[in-house]
Design an enzyme around this catalytic site. Sequence first.
Site, PDB file in Angstrom:
ATOM      1  N   HIS A 184       0.842  -1.201   0.000  1.00  0.00           N
ATOM      2  CA  HIS A 184       0.000   0.000   0.000  1.00  0.00           C
ATOM      3  C   HIS A 184       0.878   1.253   0.000  1.00  0.00           C
ATOM      4  O   HIS A 184       0.684   2.163  -0.810  1.00  0.00           O
ATOM      5  CB  HIS A 184      -0.901  -0.015   1.237  1.00  0.00           C
ATOM      6  CG  HIS A 184      -1.732   1.212   1.414  1.00  0.00           C
ATOM      7  ND1 HIS A 184      -3.089   1.247   1.161  1.00  0.00           N
ATOM      8  CD2 HIS A 184      -1.414   2.473   1.832  1.00  0.00           C
ATOM      9  CE1 HIS A 184      -3.561   2.460   1.406  1.00  0.00           C
ATOM     10  NE2 HIS A 184      -2.560   3.218   1.820  1.00  0.00           N
ATOM     11  N   GLU A 185       1.854   1.282   0.917  1.00  0.00           N
ATOM     12  CA  GLU A 185       2.729   2.451   1.008  1.00  0.00           C
ATOM     13  C   GLU A 185       3.625   2.563  -0.224  1.00  0.00           C
ATOM     14  O   GLU A 185       3.852   3.663  -0.742  1.00  0.00           O
ATOM     15  CB  GLU A 185       3.581   2.373   2.277  1.00  0.00           C
ATOM     16  CG  GLU A 185       2.804   2.575   3.558  1.00  0.00           C
ATOM     17  CD  GLU A 185       2.118   3.936   3.613  1.00  0.00           C
ATOM     18  OE1 GLU A 185       2.636   4.899   3.016  1.00  0.00           O
ATOM     19  OE2 GLU A 185       1.050   4.029   4.233  1.00  0.00           O
TER      20      GLU A 185
ATOM     21  N   HIS B 231       1.964   4.297  -3.164  1.00  0.00           N
ATOM     22  CA  HIS B 231       1.962   5.761  -3.111  1.00  0.00           C
ATOM     23  C   HIS B 231       3.257   6.317  -3.696  1.00  0.00           C
ATOM     24  O   HIS B 231       3.250   7.260  -4.493  1.00  0.00           O
ATOM     25  CB  HIS B 231       1.829   6.248  -1.664  1.00  0.00           C
ATOM     26  CG  HIS B 231       0.480   6.029  -1.058  1.00  0.00           C
ATOM     27  ND1 HIS B 231      -0.689   6.375  -1.695  1.00  0.00           N
ATOM     28  CD2 HIS B 231       0.117   5.528   0.154  1.00  0.00           C
ATOM     29  CE1 HIS B 231      -1.719   6.087  -0.914  1.00  0.00           C
ATOM     30  NE2 HIS B 231      -1.261   5.564   0.204  1.00  0.00           N
TER      31      HIS B 231
END
Length: 233
Positions: free
Chosen positions: A22-23, A26
């Site tokens: 998820h990170e 980004h």
Amino acid sequence: MIDWLPELLVAILATVLAITLHEAAHGYAALALGDDTAQRMGRLSLNPLRHVDKIGTLILPGILLAGQLLTIGRVEVMFGWAKPVPVDLRRLRNPRYGMVLVAAAGPAMNVFLAWCAAMLAHPLQEMSGVLPPGAMDLGVRFILLSIMANLLLGLFNLLPIPPLDGGRIMVGLLPARLALPLARLEPAGLMIVMLLIFVLPRVSDSLDVMGWLVGLVTGPGFRLILWLAGHGP
């Protein structure tokens, strides 16, 4: 070996993968849109250790886990966060809408990972006569937990409260007269989220945001991912 230890390790693996990717999503989205801040700071990485926040990833979840096991004998709610990947809006080619895409990349990655986990059920089923029963059980548990962890993380981050991804998406999409007041909530965003999770459900069952999200993940969201992965209607 302790009976519950393998399942705990599988749950930790599924959660770590969901949070780490998820990170990372980004950071990669920001890089594609012109901002190399995460890359220059060494945060554009799939190494989970680079995304660990001492309080949000270790201390708070540990306190919640130990406190619930010692007091009620089960885990009803967990909460935490990873270290956010740094993004410099000024470096994005279109700062406002670029931030929308960067914020959306995290939840989108979680939906993709949930689908990938569901797709793993196909080869696992083909190996049902080869793998020992214990390995099959852990494989199934990993798939189920991966789907649920990714859907829950993705949907939770879409709540329209900055600094959650949903809040930043709303700030980028709303007219300025509505976006600016919402953006000003960011310093208090964490407290608002904790209020939603821990306080409001004690006031009324109808205000249980996490309960609603869990119901969505384990119900229609779960069935949709299975359908998209070709597991029937």
